[in-house]
Design a protein around this motif. Structure first.
Motif, PDB file in Angstrom:
ATOM      1  N   ARG A 121     -36.916-101.127  19.499  1.00 45.85           N
ATOM      2  CA  ARG A 121     -36.329-101.589  18.231  1.00 45.85           C
ATOM      3  C   ARG A 121     -36.298-100.524  17.149  1.00 45.85           C
ATOM      4  NH1 ARG A 121     -39.591-106.681  17.765  1.00 45.85           N
ATOM      5  NH2 ARG A 121     -38.889-107.628  19.664  1.00 45.85           N
ATOM      6  N   ASP A 122     -37.418 -99.867  16.937  1.00 43.59           N
ATOM      7  CA  ASP A 122     -37.518 -98.910  15.829  1.00 43.59           C
ATOM      8  C   ASP A 122     -37.712 -97.472  16.283  1.00 43.59           C
ATOM      9  OD1 ASP A 122     -37.309-100.995  13.910  1.00 43.59           O
ATOM     10  OD2 ASP A 122     -39.408-101.502  14.303  1.00 43.59           O
ATOM     11  N   HIS A 123     -37.554 -97.201  17.564  1.00 46.94           N
ATOM     12  CA  HIS A 123     -37.792 -95.849  18.068  1.00 46.94           C
ATOM     13  C   HIS A 123     -36.560 -94.980  17.839  1.00 46.94           C
ATOM     14  CE1 HIS A 123     -39.309 -92.665  20.614  1.00 46.94           C
ATOM     15  NE2 HIS A 123     -40.452 -93.321  20.671  1.00 46.94           N
ATOM     16  N   PRO A 124     -36.724 -93.766  17.295  1.00 49.31           N
ATOM     17  CA  PRO A 124     -35.571 -92.902  17.015  1.00 49.31           C
ATOM     18  C   PRO A 124     -34.910 -92.322  18.268  1.00 49.31           C
ATOM     19  CG  PRO A 124     -37.606 -91.752  16.515  1.00 49.31           C
ATOM     20  CD  PRO A 124     -37.976 -93.172  16.863  1.00 49.31           C
ATOM     21  N   VAL A 125     -35.637 -92.268  19.389  1.00 51.67           N
ATOM     22  CA  VAL A 125     -35.106 -91.717  20.631  1.00 51.67           C
ATOM     23  C   VAL A 125     -34.733 -92.872  21.557  1.00 51.67           C
ATOM     24  CG1 VAL A 125     -35.631 -90.304  22.665  1.00 51.67           C
ATOM     25  CG2 VAL A 125     -36.530 -89.645  20.428  1.00 51.67           C
ATOM     26  N   ARG A 126     -33.545 -92.807  22.146  1.00 50.99           N
ATOM     27  CA  ARG A 126     -33.130 -93.842  23.099  1.00 50.99           C
ATOM     28  C   ARG A 126     -33.817 -93.627  24.437  1.00 50.99           C
ATOM     29  NH1 ARG A 126     -26.980 -93.297  23.183  1.00 50.99           N
ATOM     30  NH2 ARG A 126     -27.451 -93.927  25.290  1.00 50.99           N
ATOM     31  N   HIS A 127     -34.085 -94.725  25.118  1.00 52.63           N
ATOM     32  CA  HIS A 127     -34.730 -94.671  26.416  1.00 52.63           C
ATOM     33  C   HIS A 127     -33.982 -95.530  27.418  1.00 52.63           C
ATOM     34  CE1 HIS A 127     -37.966 -93.563  23.633  1.00 52.63           C
ATOM     35  NE2 HIS A 127     -38.443 -92.876  24.643  1.00 52.63           N
ATOM     36  N   GLU A 128     -34.199 -95.236  28.687  1.00 56.03           N
ATOM     37  CA  GLU A 128     -33.646 -96.044  29.770  1.00 56.03           C
ATOM     38  C   GLU A 128     -34.816 -96.680  30.501  1.00 56.03           C
ATOM     39  OE1 GLU A 128     -30.723 -95.552  33.649  1.00 56.03           O
ATOM     40  OE2 GLU A 128     -31.337 -93.790  32.528  1.00 56.03           O
ATOM     41  N   TYR A 129     -34.679 -97.951  30.852  1.00 58.69           N
ATOM     42  CA  TYR A 129     -35.731 -98.695  31.545  1.00 58.69           C
ATOM     43  C   TYR A 129     -35.275 -98.905  32.990  1.00 58.69           C
ATOM     44  CZ  TYR A 129     -38.917-102.556  32.645  1.00 58.69           C
ATOM     45  OH  TYR A 129     -39.859-103.366  33.216  1.00 58.69           O
ATOM     46  N   VAL A 130     -36.057 -98.378  33.949  1.00 62.57           N
ATOM     47  CA  VAL A 130     -35.716 -98.506  35.361  1.00 62.57           C
ATOM     48  C   VAL A 130     -36.949 -98.903  36.142  1.00 62.57           C
ATOM     49  CG1 VAL A 130     -34.808 -97.328  37.409  1.00 62.57           C
ATOM     50  CG2 VAL A 130     -33.954 -96.705  35.142  1.00 62.57           C
ATOM     51  N   ASP A 131     -36.922-100.105  36.712  1.00 58.46           N
ATOM     52  CA  ASP A 131     -38.010-100.587  37.572  1.00 58.46           C
ATOM     53  C   ASP A 131     -39.387-100.453  36.925  1.00 58.46           C
ATOM     54  OD1 ASP A 131     -36.223-101.291  39.589  1.00 58.46           O
ATOM     55  OD2 ASP A 131     -36.315 -99.296  40.500  1.00 58.46           O
ATOM     56  N   GLY A 132     -39.495-100.760  35.648  1.00 59.31           N
ATOM     57  CA  GLY A 132     -40.789-100.752  34.981  1.00 59.31           C
ATOM     58  C   GLY A 132     -41.162 -99.440  34.309  1.00 59.31           C
ATOM     59  N   PHE A 133     -40.370 -98.398  34.516  1.00 59.42           N
ATOM     60  CA  PHE A 133     -40.653 -97.102  33.903  1.00 59.42           C
ATOM     61  C   PHE A 133     -39.619 -96.799  32.823  1.00 59.42           C
ATOM     62  CE2 PHE A 133     -42.613 -96.727  38.090  1.00 59.42           C
ATOM     63  CZ  PHE A 133     -43.882 -96.296  37.732  1.00 59.42           C
ATOM     64  N   VAL A 134     -40.043 -96.060  31.796  1.00 51.35           N
ATOM     65  CA  VAL A 134     -39.182 -95.726  30.668  1.00 51.35           C
ATOM     66  C   VAL A 134     -38.934 -94.222  30.661  1.00 51.35           C
ATOM     67  CG1 VAL A 134     -38.997 -95.743  28.150  1.00 51.35           C
ATOM     68  CG2 VAL A 134     -40.038 -97.676  29.337  1.00 51.35           C
ATOM     69  N   TYR A 135     -37.668 -93.839  30.509  1.00 55.09           N
ATOM     70  CA  TYR A 135     -37.281 -92.431  30.497  1.00 55.09           C
ATOM     71  C   TYR A 135     -36.497 -92.139  29.225  1.00 55.09           C
ATOM     72  CZ  TYR A 135     -38.224 -93.090  35.464  1.00 55.09           C
ATOM     73  OH  TYR A 135     -38.817 -93.398  36.660  1.00 55.09           O
ATOM     74  N   ALA A 136     -36.884 -91.077  28.524  1.00 53.88           N
ATOM     75  CA  ALA A 136     -36.157 -90.671  27.315  1.00 53.88           C
ATOM     76  C   ALA A 136     -34.786 -90.148  27.719  1.00 53.88           C
ATOM     77  CB  ALA A 136     -36.927 -89.594  26.567  1.00 53.88           C
ATOM     78  N   GLN A 137     -33.787 -90.413  26.892  1.00 56.37           N
ATOM     79  CA  GLN A 137     -32.439 -89.930  27.144  1.00 56.37           C
ATOM     80  C   GLN A 137     -32.118 -88.805  26.176  1.00 56.37           C
ATOM     81  OE1 GLN A 137     -30.029 -93.447  26.781  1.00 56.37           O
ATOM     82  NE2 GLN A 137     -30.212 -93.878  28.942  1.00 56.37           N
ATOM     83  N   ALA A 138     -31.538 -87.764  26.704  1.00 62.76           N
ATOM     84  CA  ALA A 138     -31.158 -86.627  25.872  1.00 62.76           C
ATOM     85  C   ALA A 138     -29.843 -86.918  25.162  1.00 62.76           C
ATOM     86  CB  ALA A 138     -31.010 -85.386  26.745  1.00 62.76           C
ATOM     87  N   GLY A 139     -29.577 -86.190  24.105  1.00 63.54           N
ATOM     88  CA  GLY A 139     -28.293 -86.305  23.416  1.00 63.54           C
ATOM     89  C   GLY A 139     -27.177 -85.837  24.331  1.00 63.54           C
ATOM     90  N   ALA A 140     -25.969 -86.329  24.123  1.00 63.35           N
ATOM     91  CA  ALA A 140     -24.850 -86.014  25.004  1.00 63.35           C
ATOM     92  C   ALA A 140     -24.077 -84.792  24.514  1.00 63.35           C
ATOM     93  CB  ALA A 140     -23.915 -87.213  25.085  1.00 63.35           C
TER      94      ALA A 140
END
Length: 101
Positions: free
Chosen positions: A19-38
């Motif tokens: 909700r309030d995190h400045p970095v977007r993340h992807e959720y896959v099978d219980g794990f969270v991965y930060a997404q880089a800028g495009a």
């Protein structure tokens, strides 16, 4: 003992933390991965894919999201293959026609 580097979390925990995190993340099978800028190239490619999929998906009663949407997809490979096949073939049927001998 320190926390593990990779920690399984629930979907609810993921959504709450995003909700309030400045970095977007992807959720896959219980794990969270930060997404880089495009990059520019990435945006050109995703725009082209979005344009190719939009018409066939809309005719099939589906929606295509380019980015910044949280969606739950099950199973991802089947849906991706189906939409890609439809767009590539320029068709909106749900199953490919088979050659009959």
């Amino acid at each position: 003992m320190t926390d593990p580097a990779f920690k399984l979390i629930s979907v609810e925990e993921y959504l709450r933390s995003e909700r309030d995190h400045p970095v977007r993340h992807e959720y896959v099978d219980g794990f969270v991965y930060a997404q880089a800028g495009a990059s520019r190239a990435h945006n050109v490619i995703t725009s082209n894919i979005h344009v190719a999929l939009h018409g066939p998906a809309r005719k099939a009663g589906c929606q295509v999201f380019q980015s910044d949407m949280k969606v739950r997809v099950t199973p991802p490979a089947a849906i991706t293959r189906t939409l890609w096949w439809r767009a590539a073939a320029g068709r909106t049927t749900t199953t490919p026609k088979r050659n009959r001998a």
